[in-house]
Design an enzyme around this catalytic site. Structure first.
Site, mmCIF file in Angstrom:
data_model
loop_
_atom_site.group_PDB
_atom_site.id
_atom_site.type_symbol
_atom_site.label_atom_id
_atom_site.label_comp_id
_atom_site.label_asym_id
_atom_site.label_seq_id
_atom_site.Cartn_x
_atom_site.Cartn_y
_atom_site.Cartn_z
ATOM 1 N N LYS A 177 -10.465 -0.962 7.436
ATOM 2 C CA LYS A 177 -9.421 -1.309 8.420
ATOM 3 C C LYS A 177 -9.715 -0.386 9.529
ATOM 4 C CE LYS A 177 -5.367 2.510 7.556
ATOM 5 N NZ LYS A 177 -4.721 3.310 6.859
ATOM 6 N N THR A 181 -4.052 6.687 1.901
ATOM 7 C CA THR A 181 -4.378 7.365 2.595
ATOM 8 C C THR A 181 -5.246 8.593 1.446
ATOM 9 O OG1 THR A 181 -2.362 7.268 3.888
ATOM 10 C CG2 THR A 181 -3.316 9.892 4.064
ATOM 11 N N ARG A 184 0.509 10.704 0.649
ATOM 12 C CA ARG A 184 0.845 11.523 1.650
ATOM 13 C C ARG A 184 2.171 11.993 0.886
ATOM 14 N NH1 ARG A 184 1.160 8.194 7.298
ATOM 15 N NH2 ARG A 184 -0.591 7.313 7.347
ATOM 16 N N GLU A 186 0.899 -0.906 0.203
ATOM 17 C CA GLU A 186 -0.002 -0.091 0.237
ATOM 18 C C GLU A 186 0.562 1.086 0.035
ATOM 19 O OE1 GLU A 186 -2.319 2.138 3.733
ATOM 20 O OE2 GLU A 186 -2.839 0.401 3.425
#
Length: 209
Positions: free
Chosen positions: A129, A69, A46, A42
């Protein structure tokens, strides 16, 4: 769509979570992870180079690469265009879920409360998650949330290290565990791919016991 993600996570059990500031490290990073036995990764959105990192890692062909994210539908579109095959969010956002469905990729939204979990189930999702797992209360929190939702499976992420990994994987509700300890910012900065490979191999081995 959720079945695809559930099947993937059930097979891989370990998801390295990567925050990669420099796209030039993407290809050797992918090689190190794959050499360590990882089958999935993953890449967090960011950093400015996140799209290029996803593209470069996906091009290696040895990993199923997703984007993490993901905060907006626009980011979801960019991630999938770059080659992301699944999306992960730190929280539950309806627009991101809708975008994922329209793009035809699985999504695992983050949940931290029973209310958010109810919203995820109402949206037709059965894989979420738990984030941030350790600060929320770790395995005790996981069990508390899982008990009223026996059909939901979790990918706990956030504050988990190698020592905590076996305990999480032993929980019946856990499909896979996400973690950044296999490729920390310090290891990425020093380009210590040998250590990344070693830590990944250690985690993969631990997931099989």
């Amino acid at each position: 769509m959720t079945a695809d993600l559930t099947d993937l996570l059930a097979k891989v059990r370990i998801v390295p979570v990567l925050t990669v500031p420099d796209a030039t490290t993407a290809a050797p990073l992918a090689e190190a992870l794959a050499a360590g036995g990882a089958r999935c990764a993953e890449v967090t959105f960011r950093t400015p180079d996140a799209e290029q990192v996803v593209k470069a890692m996906a091009a290696q062909g040895d990993l199923v690469v997703g984007a993490g994210t993901v905060l907006t539908a626009e980011q979801a579109e960019r991630a999938v265009a770059a080659g992301a095959r699944f999306l992960v969010s730190p929280g539950l956002d309806d627009e991101v879920i809708v975008a994922a469905r329209e793009l035809g990729v699985p999504v695992a939204p983050g949940v931290a409360t029973a209310t958010e979990l109810m919203r995820a189930v109402k949206a037709g999702l059965d894989t979420v998650k738990l984030f941030p797992a350790q600060p929320l209360g770790g395995r005790a929190m996981l069990r508390a949330l899982a008990a009223p939702f026996p059909g939901v499976r979790f990918m706990p992420t956030g504050g988990i290290d190698a020592a905590a990994l076996p305990g999480y994987l032993a929980e019946p509700s856990v499909l896979a565990v996400g973690g950044s300890w296999m490729a920390t910012p310090a290891l990425l900065k020093s380009r210590d791919y040998a250590e990344i490979r070693r830590l990944t191999a250690e985690a993969v081995k631990g997931s099989m016991t």
